[in-house]
Every structure is written in C-alpha cells, then in structure tokens.
Design a protein around this motif. Sequence first.
Motif, PDB file in Angstrom:
ATOM      1  N   GLY A   7      37.379   8.643  -2.557  1.00 32.22           N
ATOM      2  CA  GLY A   7      37.704   8.077  -3.887  1.00 32.22           C
ATOM      3  C   GLY A   7      39.277   8.074  -3.843  1.00 32.22           C
ATOM      4  O   GLY A   7      39.808   8.454  -3.692  1.00 32.22           O
ATOM      5  N   GLY A   8      38.971   6.707  -4.780  1.00 34.59           N
ATOM      6  CA  GLY A   8      41.259   6.361  -5.139  1.00 34.59           C
ATOM      7  C   GLY A   8      41.183   7.572  -6.165  1.00 34.59           C
ATOM      8  O   GLY A   8      42.069   7.754  -6.606  1.00 34.59           O
ATOM      9  N   TYR A  43      51.254   7.698 -13.867  1.00 37.53           N
ATOM     10  CA  TYR A  43      50.958   7.315 -13.230  1.00 37.53           C
ATOM     11  C   TYR A  43      50.587   8.149 -11.806  1.00 37.53           C
ATOM     12  O   TYR A  43      50.241   8.459 -11.255  1.00 37.53           O
ATOM     13  N   VAL A  96      46.322   5.803  -3.872  1.00 41.87           N
ATOM     14  CA  VAL A  96      46.138   7.256  -3.653  1.00 41.87           C
ATOM     15  C   VAL A  96      47.890   7.271  -3.311  1.00 41.87           C
ATOM     16  O   VAL A  96      48.742   8.058  -3.604  1.00 41.87           O
ATOM     17  N   LEU A 129      44.401  -1.141  -9.841  1.00 39.74           N
ATOM     18  CA  LEU A 129      42.892  -2.125  -9.067  1.00 39.74           C
ATOM     19  C   LEU A 129      42.706  -3.040  -9.833  1.00 39.74           C
ATOM     20  O   LEU A 129      43.129  -4.466  -9.816  1.00 39.74           O
ATOM     21  N   SER A 179      49.628  11.798 -12.406  1.00 42.05           N
ATOM     22  CA  SER A 179      48.230  11.821 -12.589  1.00 42.05           C
ATOM     23  C   SER A 179      47.756  11.856 -11.490  1.00 42.05           C
ATOM     24  O   SER A 179      46.395  12.362 -11.069  1.00 42.05           O
ATOM     25  N   THR A 180      47.538  10.803 -10.378  1.00 38.15           N
ATOM     26  CA  THR A 180      47.496  10.228  -9.759  1.00 38.15           C
ATOM     27  C   THR A 180      47.378  11.990  -8.564  1.00 38.15           C
ATOM     28  O   THR A 180      46.156  12.244  -7.722  1.00 38.15           O
ATOM     29  N   ILE A 192      43.760   6.919 -11.447  1.00 38.39           N
ATOM     30  CA  ILE A 192      44.762   5.627 -12.042  1.00 38.39           C
ATOM     31  C   ILE A 192      45.016   4.454 -11.160  1.00 38.39           C
ATOM     32  O   ILE A 192      45.181   2.954 -11.146  1.00 38.39           O
ATOM     33  N   PRO A 193      44.715   4.894  -9.726  1.00 40.63           N
ATOM     34  CA  PRO A 193      45.039   3.714  -9.194  1.00 40.63           C
ATOM     35  C   PRO A 193      43.252   2.949  -9.692  1.00 40.63           C
ATOM     36  O   PRO A 193      43.439   1.338  -8.816  1.00 40.63           O
ATOM     37  N   TRP A 216      33.456  -5.851  -0.552  1.00 35.22           N
ATOM     38  CA  TRP A 216      33.094  -5.190  -2.111  1.00 35.22           C
ATOM     39  C   TRP A 216      33.970  -4.420  -2.035  1.00 35.22           C
ATOM     40  O   TRP A 216      34.687  -3.989  -2.454  1.00 35.22           O
ATOM     41  N   ILE A 217      32.946  -3.206  -1.057  1.00 35.46           N
ATOM     42  CA  ILE A 217      33.475  -1.933  -0.349  1.00 35.46           C
ATOM     43  C   ILE A 217      35.271  -2.211  -0.558  1.00 35.46           C
ATOM     44  O   ILE A 217      35.809  -1.036  -0.442  1.00 35.46           O
ATOM     45  N   ILE A 218      35.607  -2.614   0.241  1.00 37.86           N
ATOM     46  CA  ILE A 218      36.967  -2.685   0.160  1.00 37.86           C
ATOM     47  C   ILE A 218      38.223  -2.922  -0.050  1.00 37.86           C
ATOM     48  O   ILE A 218      38.842  -1.711  -1.039  1.00 37.86           O
ATOM     49  N   ILE A 219      38.050  -3.338  -0.884  1.00 36.11           N
ATOM     50  CA  ILE A 219      37.731  -3.987  -2.771  1.00 36.11           C
ATOM     51  C   ILE A 219      38.913  -2.892  -3.276  1.00 36.11           C
ATOM     52  O   ILE A 219      39.354  -2.428  -4.572  1.00 36.11           O
ATOM     53  N   PHE A 220      36.798  -2.822  -3.561  1.00 32.07           N
ATOM     54  CA  PHE A 220      36.281  -1.489  -4.844  1.00 32.07           C
ATOM     55  C   PHE A 220      36.817   0.202  -4.178  1.00 32.07           C
ATOM     56  O   PHE A 220      36.919   1.424  -5.499  1.00 32.07           O
ATOM     57  N   ASN A 221      36.237   0.447  -3.279  1.00 28.60           N
ATOM     58  CA  ASN A 221      36.366   1.296  -2.648  1.00 28.60           C
ATOM     59  C   ASN A 221      37.958   2.448  -1.565  1.00 28.60           C
ATOM     60  O   ASN A 221      39.217   3.095  -2.488  1.00 28.60           O
ATOM     61  N   TYR A 222      38.281   1.132  -1.270  1.00 25.41           N
ATOM     62  CA  TYR A 222      39.306   0.915  -0.401  1.00 25.41           C
ATOM     63  C   TYR A 222      40.319   1.219  -0.743  1.00 25.41           C
ATOM     64  O   TYR A 222      41.513   1.557  -0.623  1.00 25.41           O
ATOM     65  N   ILE A 223      40.908  -0.341  -1.330  1.00 24.42           N
ATOM     66  CA  ILE A 223      42.635  -0.476  -2.202  1.00 24.42           C
ATOM     67  C   ILE A 223      42.474   0.855  -3.069  1.00 24.42           C
ATOM     68  O   ILE A 223      43.220   1.363  -3.240  1.00 24.42           O
ATOM     69  N   PRO A 224      41.808   0.830  -3.833  1.00 29.83           N
ATOM     70  CA  PRO A 224      41.987   2.565  -4.771  1.00 29.83           C
ATOM     71  C   PRO A 224      42.496   3.196  -3.511  1.00 29.83           C
ATOM     72  O   PRO A 224      43.501   4.147  -3.945  1.00 29.83           O
ATOM     73  N   MET A 225      41.642   4.021  -2.261  1.00 26.01           N
ATOM     74  CA  MET A 225      41.941   4.815  -1.834  1.00 26.01           C
ATOM     75  C   MET A 225      43.335   4.626  -1.206  1.00 26.01           C
ATOM     76  O   MET A 225      44.417   6.109  -1.278  1.00 26.01           O
ATOM     77  N   PHE A 237      31.708   2.674   7.362  1.00 28.55           N
ATOM     78  CA  PHE A 237      32.608   2.549   6.456  1.00 28.55           C
ATOM     79  C   PHE A 237      31.815   3.073   5.175  1.00 28.55           C
ATOM     80  O   PHE A 237      32.578   3.223   4.339  1.00 28.55           O
TER      81      PHE A 237
END
Lengths: 300, 295
Positions: B124-125, A266, A34, B133, A269-270, B128-129, A22-31, B116
């Motif tokens: 945080g992302g 996008y 960036v 997702l 804004s990022t 937009i990221p 969960w942490i990888i998908i919802f925290n690290y993928i958005p990171m 981790f």
Amino acid sequence: MWFKKLYSQRHIQIMALLGVAWIIIFNYIPMYGVIIAFKEFNIVRSIGEAPWVGFTHFLEFFKDESFIDVMRNTLGISLIKLVIGFPLPIIFALFLNEVRSVLFKRTIQTISYLPHFLSWVILGGILTTWLADVGIINNVLLALHFIDEPISYLAEPSYFWSIIITSDIWKELGWSAIIYLAAISSVSPELYEAATIDGAGRFQKMWYVTLPSIKATISILFILAVSGVLNSNFDQVLVLRNSLNESASNVIDIYVYQTGMQQGRYSYSTAVGLFKSVIALVLLLIANRVTKKMNDTSLF
Amino acid sequence: MLNIKRKTKGEAIFDLFNNFGMLLVCFATLYPIWYVLVNAFNEGQDGMRGGIYWWPRVFSFESFDAVFQSTGIMTAMGITVAKTLLGTLLHVFFTAMVAYAFSRKGLIGGKIYMLFGTVTLFFGGGLIPTYLLMRDLHLLDNFMVYIIPAMFSFFDLIIFMTFFREIPDGLEEAAKIDGANDWLIFIKIVLPVSMPVIATIALFHGVYQWNDYFAGVIYMNNMDLQPIQTYLYRVVAQSSSSQMLAAIPGGIGKSVTTQSIKLATMVVTTLPIVLVYPFLQKYFVKGMMIGSIKG
C-alpha cells in the motif's frame, strides 16, 4: 477471433475495467507516491520535480531519538498481543464448543462479539470513564483498601501497554473465535465417538481431536496475525494516547501520523511508513515459511 | 446419541465450571457497556460523585435532551447517517459489480486483473501518499472523501466472487436467451439471489462507515462535515470538552456536565449498531467463513 470475443463481453469488460480503474487510482497511485520517501518533497513542488536524496530520510529515522522508543513500543505491544491475544480466542472457542445447551451457546456467542461492533472512539470513552480518578476501577480499589489514593492510569506510561492489550482482547475475543468455532463445527463427529470409546475425557478430546483438526485454520490466522504485527492498533492507540503516556504510546503508526500530518514532514514520514511495510512483509514471508515447514499449511 | 448417556461425575463438574466461566465472559463483556448506560441516564452533577454501578441514582433524561438539542452533535450525526447509507450502498453495488465481472468464465484479461488486485492486499502507499492523492483529487473538505475511496475493497470482492461462482450457470444462460445483456443479468438475477452475501458485506461496510473517525480527522477541516465519531474523538482523546459545552443549548446547562453529555452521545452513537447486529448475525458468520477460507 479474440476481438470478436472481446466485443461479445463488452459489458462485462466495462464492469471489470471500472474496478481496475479504481484500483489504479486508489491503490497504485499511492504506491507510486511512496517514491517521495527517497526525495525531498514539499507541497509546492510536484512529486516528479522533487530532487532525489536516496536513503537520507531512513538514516534520519534510525538516528532519531524517538527511534528506540517507537520500535520498542511497536514491537512490545505487538509481541505481547501475539502471545496472549492470539491463543485466547482459540481457548475460548474450544470451551464454548463444549457448552451443551444450544440456546446458551448462541446467547454467549451473540454477547461475546458485541464489542467488535463498537468503535475505538466509543471504547476510548468507556475506558477514560472507567480509568478516571473517580472511575469505577479507582473506586473499587479504594473501597477494598488496595490503594490509598486514586491512580491516573492513562497518565502513567507504565500502565499503557496493559490497557491497550486488555481492551483489545475484550473487544475482539468473541469475534476472533467465530472462525475457530466454524472450523470446529466441521470436525467429523465420528472422531469424537471413536475417542469416547477409547475412554477419552473432555480435555483429552479437546487436545487430541479438536485442536489437531483446526490446525490449518490456526496456521493461516497465525500468518495473518504475524504480518499485521506492526499495525499495533493505530485507531486504538490514537484514541488513548496523550502527552503524559507518550513514552509508552508512541508506536510507529502514530509517529508516521505525527511527523507527516502534524509536522508536515511528508518525505520523512513516508520513509518511516515504508520501513514499516518492508519489515511487515519480511515477517509475513518468515511466518509463511515456518508454518509451511511445521504443518504443510501456508498462504501461498 | 452421546448426550443420552448419563453424565459421569467428572463431566458434570466440567460442565458446571465451563458454564460458570462462560457466564463470567458474558458479564465481563456486557458490564462495561451497562456501566456507561446507567451513568448516561444519571443526572450529570450527581454522576460526578461516582459510585453508580448497577442503576442510576438520580434518574434523568437531561443529558439526552442536551444531545438532541445541540446542533453540532446532530449535524455530525446526520453526516454519519448519510455517509453510512450512501457509502454502504455504493460499496456493495460497485464491489459486487466488479466481482461479478471478474468471476465470469472466459473473461479476457481476467487473470491479470486478479493479480493486479491481489498485490494491493500486501502493498500500500501509506498515509502521506494517500493524503496527497486525496488532495490532488480535490477530496479534502469534501463529503465524497468518505464515499469514493471506500467504494471498493478487494477483500470483499473475493468474498463476493466465492459466492457468485456457486450460482448455477443455467440462470444466466436462460436470461441471455431471453435477450438480457450483462448489466440486466447482474441487476435482475445475480443481485437478488445473492442476498446473504450482500447482507454480510453491507453489515461489514456499514459498521466500518459508522465507526470510522480517522477520515474525518485527516481529511476534514470543515467541522460541519465531520462525522459523529470524529466529533467524539476530539472530545474523548483531545479533551476539547469546550466544543461540547458550547454545543449545549443554554436552557438546560445546569445539571448537564461535559462528562454526562459525552456518555449520552456515546449511547446514542452506539445504539443503532447494537440494535441491528443480532438480526444480521446469521449472515455475517457465514460471510466470515467464506472470506477466511479463500482470503
């Protein structure tokens, strides 16, 4: 050997790894996402395909005409909130602690954190009702002859900061005080008895006993408050802003939302959002260092 | 003890002023809410004249009738109830489960898992990221966008872990000897003895789910899936009162105004929280302490 141990804790590992996934998908993928701040991303291309553009978007933000407004509003609101909003719950907790009747004390506490549980949408509704032309504020001021005609508070940029800061204090005063009250309740009664014998009055006991005893708690919360300083109440501002008060209500989070979600820029804004995160992190480190030097308390 | 001693004059004056100040804080806290309440119970057209401070001038339930009869508002309310119940249940169960695993001694990789997670408290992302997702996960215009991304919180995990570490090891060992596996121990033993911390996290997350409007604003184009707070946001902030007027069934539209129905909706939306929180406060004060000491 450790493989056998791993097998014996397989159920626990599954639980842990579900969390890690969960942490990888919802925290690290958005990171990872960036990196579009440094690319020219649009919806038809994937993140990997988009061409690199370096710091173009950051420079664009610094040159943008809204930059000055956005930074002034973000820092202005946050700084005033820090200066006024941070000490008030401490003062409230100190005085609430001096209330003798336990029942009265509990009642005040229960009432004081009620607003924390209301959403900013509801509070926005309350505020627009209060500040309307026929709202209670105008009615009372008119009746007292302080003003001659109703003021449209939310349409005037000059009132916006006061509205934001006052309503924020109103919402969170009691809630923020909980933590200080908890810290105060663990102060040893002997200290107070000793102070009483030395002839200390109520204010002196507050100043010389209670306050130093909760210094560590104050420091930690101060560090957290500083690091959150740039999050100038996104929810709150989003509800209360309108096109008329824009010059005072355009904070960095709102700008990110507008350029990203509403204009679809996008990458730009990022980049603005990333700029904010970096500053927030620097502020966190500074606050941590300063409080560590001052009284040996720090987050890390 | 100290209180038995007679108060000096200075003490008495201090107490007088202090108690008065506290009453003032209470009044300032409650009155804005009371003001909305009495205005919501006032007849709409009459309420437009203003000047209702303490008690409704022309008492009327009509605005509430309109709220309960308008399908748009009731659909939004249903979404909010559904997402609060399901979201809270899943959040508490999932976060507690992961926290239980992380809190076990000798967990291989435990330190790395914690590191981790800790990183996510500071980085945080951004908007937009995260939005991209959700799009890639096909969560846009999907009810589950309220539930899955909110299923876990590392901050809540820390609160859970602090509590779980206090549970005596003997309890788990006894169950192990009886042949229970870790899932069974977690569900049958750890969860039941953790009710105080579960109540705390459930309240925190329940309030979050109930109050959140932003997910509805950015991830939902389908109006049938928007929660009541998003609905209200559109009315309050974007002044799209036409949405509200359209929602009022024709028969009772005479004395009800957009303003009065807005106030009634606010009251209906807030009531459940106001009713629940006094019962749970002994839990959350404790929970907040645990969270802050370790967080």
